[in-house]
Design a protein around this motif. Structure first.
Motif, PDB file in Angstrom:
ATOM      1  N   MET A 128       0.627  -1.209  -0.070  1.00 39.49           N
ATOM      2  CA  MET A 128      -0.093   0.104   0.006  1.00 39.49           C
ATOM      3  C   MET A 128       0.762   1.095  -0.103  1.00 39.49           C
ATOM      4  SD  MET A 128      -3.440   0.649   0.251  1.00 39.49           S
ATOM      5  CE  MET A 128      -3.980  -0.447   1.368  1.00 39.49           C
ATOM      6  N   CYS A 129       0.630   2.152  -0.905  1.00 44.18           N
ATOM      7  CA  CYS A 129       1.522   3.175  -0.952  1.00 44.18           C
ATOM      8  C   CYS A 129       0.589   4.525  -1.382  1.00 44.18           C
ATOM      9  CB  CYS A 129       2.491   3.072  -1.900  1.00 44.18           C
ATOM     10  SG  CYS A 129       3.255   1.544  -1.513  1.00 44.18           S
ATOM     11  N   GLY A 130       1.458   5.520  -2.028  1.00 39.49           N
ATOM     12  CA  GLY A 130       0.875   6.738  -2.596  1.00 39.49           C
ATOM     13  C   GLY A 130       1.512   6.861  -3.886  1.00 39.49           C
ATOM     14  N   PRO A 190       5.437   5.946   4.754  1.00 46.67           N
ATOM     15  CA  PRO A 190       6.212   6.554   5.472  1.00 46.67           C
ATOM     16  C   PRO A 190       7.679   5.766   5.481  1.00 46.67           C
ATOM     17  CG  PRO A 190       4.880   5.194   6.903  1.00 46.67           C
ATOM     18  CD  PRO A 190       4.439   5.236   5.607  1.00 46.67           C
ATOM     19  N   ASP A 191       7.989   4.618   4.709  1.00 48.80           N
ATOM     20  CA  ASP A 191       8.966   3.952   4.747  1.00 48.80           C
ATOM     21  C   ASP A 191      10.137   4.451   3.699  1.00 48.80           C
ATOM     22  OD1 ASP A 191       7.868   2.480   6.967  1.00 48.80           O
ATOM     23  OD2 ASP A 191       7.127   0.907   5.477  1.00 48.80           O
ATOM     24  N   ALA A 192       9.513   4.768   2.404  1.00 50.18           N
ATOM     25  CA  ALA A 192      10.583   5.061   1.285  1.00 50.18           C
ATOM     26  C   ALA A 192      10.022   6.250   0.494  1.00 50.18           C
ATOM     27  CB  ALA A 192      10.733   4.019   0.823  1.00 50.18           C
ATOM     28  N   ARG A 234       6.189   4.885  -0.135  1.00 54.23           N
ATOM     29  CA  ARG A 234       6.068   3.438   0.023  1.00 54.23           C
ATOM     30  C   ARG A 234       5.610   3.052   1.415  1.00 54.23           C
ATOM     31  NH1 ARG A 234      10.023  -1.696  -0.235  1.00 54.23           N
ATOM     32  NH2 ARG A 234       8.474  -3.118  -0.593  1.00 54.23           N
ATOM     33  N   LEU A 235       4.872   2.161   1.697  1.00 57.67           N
ATOM     34  CA  LEU A 235       4.455   1.594   3.075  1.00 57.67           C
ATOM     35  C   LEU A 235       4.843   0.077   2.686  1.00 57.67           C
ATOM     36  CD1 LEU A 235       3.157   1.469   5.824  1.00 57.67           C
ATOM     37  CD2 LEU A 235       0.984   0.888   4.800  1.00 57.67           C
ATOM     38  N   LEU A 283      10.573  -6.454   1.957  1.00 51.28           N
ATOM     39  CA  LEU A 283      10.870  -5.042   2.694  1.00 51.28           C
ATOM     40  C   LEU A 283      12.083  -4.609   2.182  1.00 51.28           C
ATOM     41  CD1 LEU A 283       9.663  -6.263   6.218  1.00 51.28           C
ATOM     42  CD2 LEU A 283       8.117  -5.286   4.425  1.00 51.28           C
ATOM     43  N   HIS A 284      12.922  -5.033   1.130  1.00 49.32           N
ATOM     44  CA  HIS A 284      14.176  -4.542   0.769  1.00 49.32           C
ATOM     45  C   HIS A 284      14.270  -3.356   0.096  1.00 49.32           C
ATOM     46  CE1 HIS A 284      14.797  -9.053   1.918  1.00 49.32           C
ATOM     47  NE2 HIS A 284      15.890  -8.605   2.238  1.00 49.32           N
ATOM     48  N   ASN A 285      15.108  -2.381   0.228  1.00 47.94           N
ATOM     49  CA  ASN A 285      15.284  -1.260  -0.544  1.00 47.94           C
ATOM     50  C   ASN A 285      15.168  -1.523  -2.334  1.00 47.94           C
ATOM     51  OD1 ASN A 285      15.488   0.271   1.377  1.00 47.94           O
ATOM     52  ND2 ASN A 285      17.877   0.305   1.516  1.00 47.94           N
ATOM     53  N   GLU A 286      15.695  -2.741  -2.472  1.00 45.88           N
ATOM     54  CA  GLU A 286      15.479  -3.074  -4.137  1.00 45.88           C
ATOM     55  C   GLU A 286      14.026  -2.905  -4.765  1.00 45.88           C
ATOM     56  OE1 GLU A 286      19.379  -4.453  -2.510  1.00 45.88           O
ATOM     57  OE2 GLU A 286      17.228  -4.622  -1.846  1.00 45.88           O
ATOM     58  N   ALA A 287      13.135  -3.326  -3.841  1.00 45.12           N
ATOM     59  CA  ALA A 287      11.677  -3.250  -4.245  1.00 45.12           C
ATOM     60  C   ALA A 287      10.790  -1.742  -4.014  1.00 45.12           C
ATOM     61  CB  ALA A 287      10.785  -4.282  -3.292  1.00 45.12           C
ATOM     62  N   ASN A 288      11.823  -0.879  -3.804  1.00 47.68           N
ATOM     63  CA  ASN A 288      11.218   0.701  -3.533  1.00 47.68           C
ATOM     64  C   ASN A 288      10.882   1.030  -5.121  1.00 47.68           C
ATOM     65  OD1 ASN A 288      11.769   0.663  -0.943  1.00 47.68           O
ATOM     66  ND2 ASN A 288      13.622   1.917  -0.934  1.00 47.68           N
ATOM     67  N   GLN A 289      10.078   1.901  -5.222  1.00 56.51           N
ATOM     68  CA  GLN A 289       9.651   2.292  -6.327  1.00 56.51           C
ATOM     69  C   GLN A 289       9.764   3.796  -6.671  1.00 56.51           C
ATOM     70  OE1 GLN A 289       5.433   1.321  -7.059  1.00 56.51           O
ATOM     71  NE2 GLN A 289       5.562  -0.109  -5.513  1.00 56.51           N
ATOM     72  N   PRO A 290       9.817   4.564  -7.918  1.00 60.62           N
ATOM     73  CA  PRO A 290       9.500   3.744  -9.152  1.00 60.62           C
ATOM     74  C   PRO A 290      10.670   2.441  -9.344  1.00 60.62           C
ATOM     75  CG  PRO A 290       9.651   6.061  -9.592  1.00 60.62           C
ATOM     76  CD  PRO A 290      10.152   5.678  -8.160  1.00 60.62           C
ATOM     77  N   LEU A 291       9.864   1.450 -10.005  1.00 66.14           N
ATOM     78  CA  LEU A 291      10.539   0.183 -10.153  1.00 66.14           C
ATOM     79  C   LEU A 291      10.566  -0.034 -11.733  1.00 66.14           C
ATOM     80  CD1 LEU A 291      11.919  -2.381  -8.581  1.00 66.14           C
ATOM     81  CD2 LEU A 291       9.869  -3.396  -9.098  1.00 66.14           C
ATOM     82  N   PHE A 292      11.801  -0.293 -12.004  1.00 70.12           N
ATOM     83  CA  PHE A 292      11.892  -0.712 -13.605  1.00 70.12           C
ATOM     84  C   PHE A 292      11.999  -2.251 -13.889  1.00 70.12           C
ATOM     85  CE2 PHE A 292      14.074   3.434 -12.914  1.00 70.12           C
ATOM     86  CZ  PHE A 292      13.840   3.937 -13.958  1.00 70.12           C
TER      87      PHE A 292
END
Length: 616
Positions: A1-3, A35-37, A52-53, A58-67
């Protein structure tokens, strides 16, 4: 769940430095959702932002925007794909970089294009930018669990999870949509595809769109009435019960998949009790459950919640809510309100409780009443179809003078005076707060607006009567009020809420079930009760139905009286409503006259509080 947020222009030559400033302003407005990233993608003409929530991977590699693996596609995504693990196994040869469900969407889009939506089961709103074709693909989930707002004209396309993030660009005027005001007074929220702001729309549920230099085109990839109901339902009652249990259990199980603990709201009603019972059977650890309690015994359900908590040995937390506590929370509540509705504070309070206890994910019983005929409207709809005949039209003039001058009497007069009697007429009357003549008395004139789903269409009326009413609920009140509230008020506390009753496989099946298998006058939601009788205690099944609501009528006449008067007075100074009628409504409510209920007053108070907070 995110924005999510973004801006795209093919013609105005938006430069990177400018886009960076705009997208940061947009995404900052969504910080409470994630609040996480935070992250950004910016190229000439386009920018996308993400908060990102972290729930899955939970790893940083899954943060977005994602390619994607090729670097051609980039995504911003809000929601969860519940079948991502199964879908991942079907996509052969993709070089996975993460264990996230986000990357599964990218891989599916790379493989199937827009047809990937046929394979996704979840709640989602996302945008994928194709860096080669220079086109943007957007999509919203089938039932509209997750929001997608946008502003589009020939020069630009702006999108976000919330209205405030679009307004933060400074490119959209803060102009009030008068039709949305009428929506709120009539049905508690702006109706899809409208929003409270002129120029900002909602992408309808089950829809996707493609944006490129050629233009912007919306396509519906799924409809709640897509599968025609069979004239011969070939399952027995016992088989129907078994399939209902199987589909519901699978819906709960898939929504328990997370890399953080999953808790549950527990009111002590049939729906939340069924969810907690199934969760307990699927979990090796005690489930965390949460409920709100009241001093007013008429509204308090704590003893029923405790029955379930004790039966399944949950880690149960209660929050005592008083009028003074609610009054203290109102400023924060209205600050959290991205789109005005009259019913969101319930979710706001319980979500804040769960978040303060450290929760990130909670399951909700939302949707159970809509699918299994839990509201009184279902019974009234059946009765309406039994007595709605030409003879009654003739008798209506004799009936009207005999009706009481209360809310129920006013609604009956409005219904039997209608030019046509059908599902749309009945449903709109059933759900209306202010009736059309009352809105006209306030000084507003409603224009004829075509609904995004026509309830008069044969695709709807060919379904069984109870299913017709379910379709009306799911595409109106549930979509525009309950789901909207659930999203904006839970995300205000960075809490993800998942709703097992909104699994589309379960919904498609239940809509095909004949009325005789669904309705039992002696047992509320009898099909659900039969299917889950081994997990729902008799004390819950046989208890009186209350519904998750607050003692509003008492509070608005006592502790919240001054708050209401201040906002009605402030609203009267705007050039929107007839002042005399406004104050008359408040007086009638205080004196319990003319069928004026607390919801009439709270709708007006909510509108004014929102206008003040957002400077519209």
């Amino acid at each position: 769940m995110c924005g999510i947020s973004g801006i795209l222009s093919f013609s105005s030559g938006l430069k990177v430095n400018y886009l960076q400033d705009v997208i940061q302003r947009q995404t900052k407005q969504l910080s409470h959702r994630g609040p996480d990233a935070e992250g950004y993608f910016i190229e000439d003409g386009i920018a996308m932002g993400h908060r990102r929530l972290s729930i899955i991977d939970l790893h940083n590699e899954a943060n977005q925007p994602l390619f994607d693996s090729t670097g051609r596609y980039v995504i911003v995504f809000n929601g969860e794909i519940y079948n991502y693990q199964t879908l991942k196994q079907e996509i052969k040869g993709y070089p996975w970089q993460t264990t996230s469900d986000t990357e599964v969407i990218l891989a599916a889009y790379q493989k199937w294009g827009a047809d990937c939506l046929k394979f996704l089961n979840g709640m989602y709103a996302f945008a994928i930018w194709d860096r080669t074709k220079k086109e943007l693909f957007i999509a919203r989930d089938r039932l509209g669990v997750k929001p997608f707002y946008y502003n589009y004209n020939a020069k630009k396309f702006i999108f976000a999870s919330e209205i405030r993030a679009i307004l933060a660009t400074g490119m959209v005027a803060k102009e009030l949509n008068s039709e949305a005001i009428i929506d709120i007074l009539s049905f508690q929220a702006a109706k899809t595809p409208r929003s409270i702001v002129s120029g900002i729309q909602q992408l309808p549920p089950g829809c996707c769109a493609l944006l490129n230099k050629a233009g912007f085109s919306i396509k519906q990839y799924w409809s709640i009435v897509e599968k025609k109901p069979s004239s011969t339902f070939n399952l027995s009652f016992a088989e129907t019960i078994e399939k209902t249990k199987l589909l519901f259990t699978e819906a709960v199980k898939s929504r328990m998949v997370a890399d953080v603990p999953v808790s549950a709201f527990l009111s002590g009603g049939i729906d939340s009790s069924a969810i907690v019972g199934v969760m307990a059977g699927l979990s090796t650890q005690p489930i965390e459950t949460y409920s709100i309690v009241f001093k007013e015994k008429k509204f308090d359900e704590s003893k029923y919640a405790r029955i379930i908590a004790e039966k399944y040995k949950t880690k149960h937390t209660e929050l005592l809510l008083s009028p003074s506590k609610l009054l203290d929370e109102l400023p924060a509540f209205f600050s959290s309100m991205d789109s005005p509705t009259t019913d969101g504070i319930n979710t706001y309070i319980v979500s804040k409780l769960v978040a303060q206890a450290g929760g990130k994910v909670a399951l909700s019983g939302l949707g159970g009443d809509e699918l299994f005929g839990g509201y009184q409207g279902f019974k009234r709809h059946q009765q309406f179809n039994e007595w709605a005949n030409p003879q009654l039209k003739t008798l209506s003039k004799l009936i009207i003078p005999l009706l009481p001058k209360n809310r129920q009497g006013n609604k009956i007069v409005d219904l039997i005076s209608a030019n046509q009697w059908n599902l749309s007429t009945f449903y709109n009357n059933s759900r209306a707060i202010f009736l059309q003549k009352e809105i006209k008395n306030l000084g507003l004139e409603s224009k004829c607006q075509l609904p995004w789903l026509n309830l008069r269409d044969s695709k709807v009326t060919n379904y069984p009567l109870l299913s017709q009413y379910s379709i009306a609920e799911l595409t109106n009140y549930t979509l525009d009020v309950l789901l909207k509230d659930t999203d904006q008020m839970s995300m205000a506390s960075a809490l993800e809420i998942r709703e097992p009753f909104f699994d589309y496989h379960l919904i498609e099946f239940l809509l095909s079930v004949p009325d005789k298998f669904k309705y039992n006058p002696k047992i509320s939601k009898s099909l659900l009760v039969k299917a889950l009788c081994d997990v729902i205690p008799l004390e819950i099944i046989n208890r009186p139905k209350k519904g998750f609501t607050f003692p509003w009528s008492n509070w608005l006449k006592t502790d919240l009286s001054d708050f209401c008067k201040e906002h009605i007075n402030s609203l009267s100074k705007r050039d929107i409503f007839d002042k005399k009628v406004l104050f008359g409504l408040l007086t009638d409510f205080e004196k319990s006259k003319n069928g004026i209920l607390w919801l009439h007053i709270w709708a007006l108070v909510t509108i004014e509080a929102y206008l003040i907070k957002n400077n519209l």
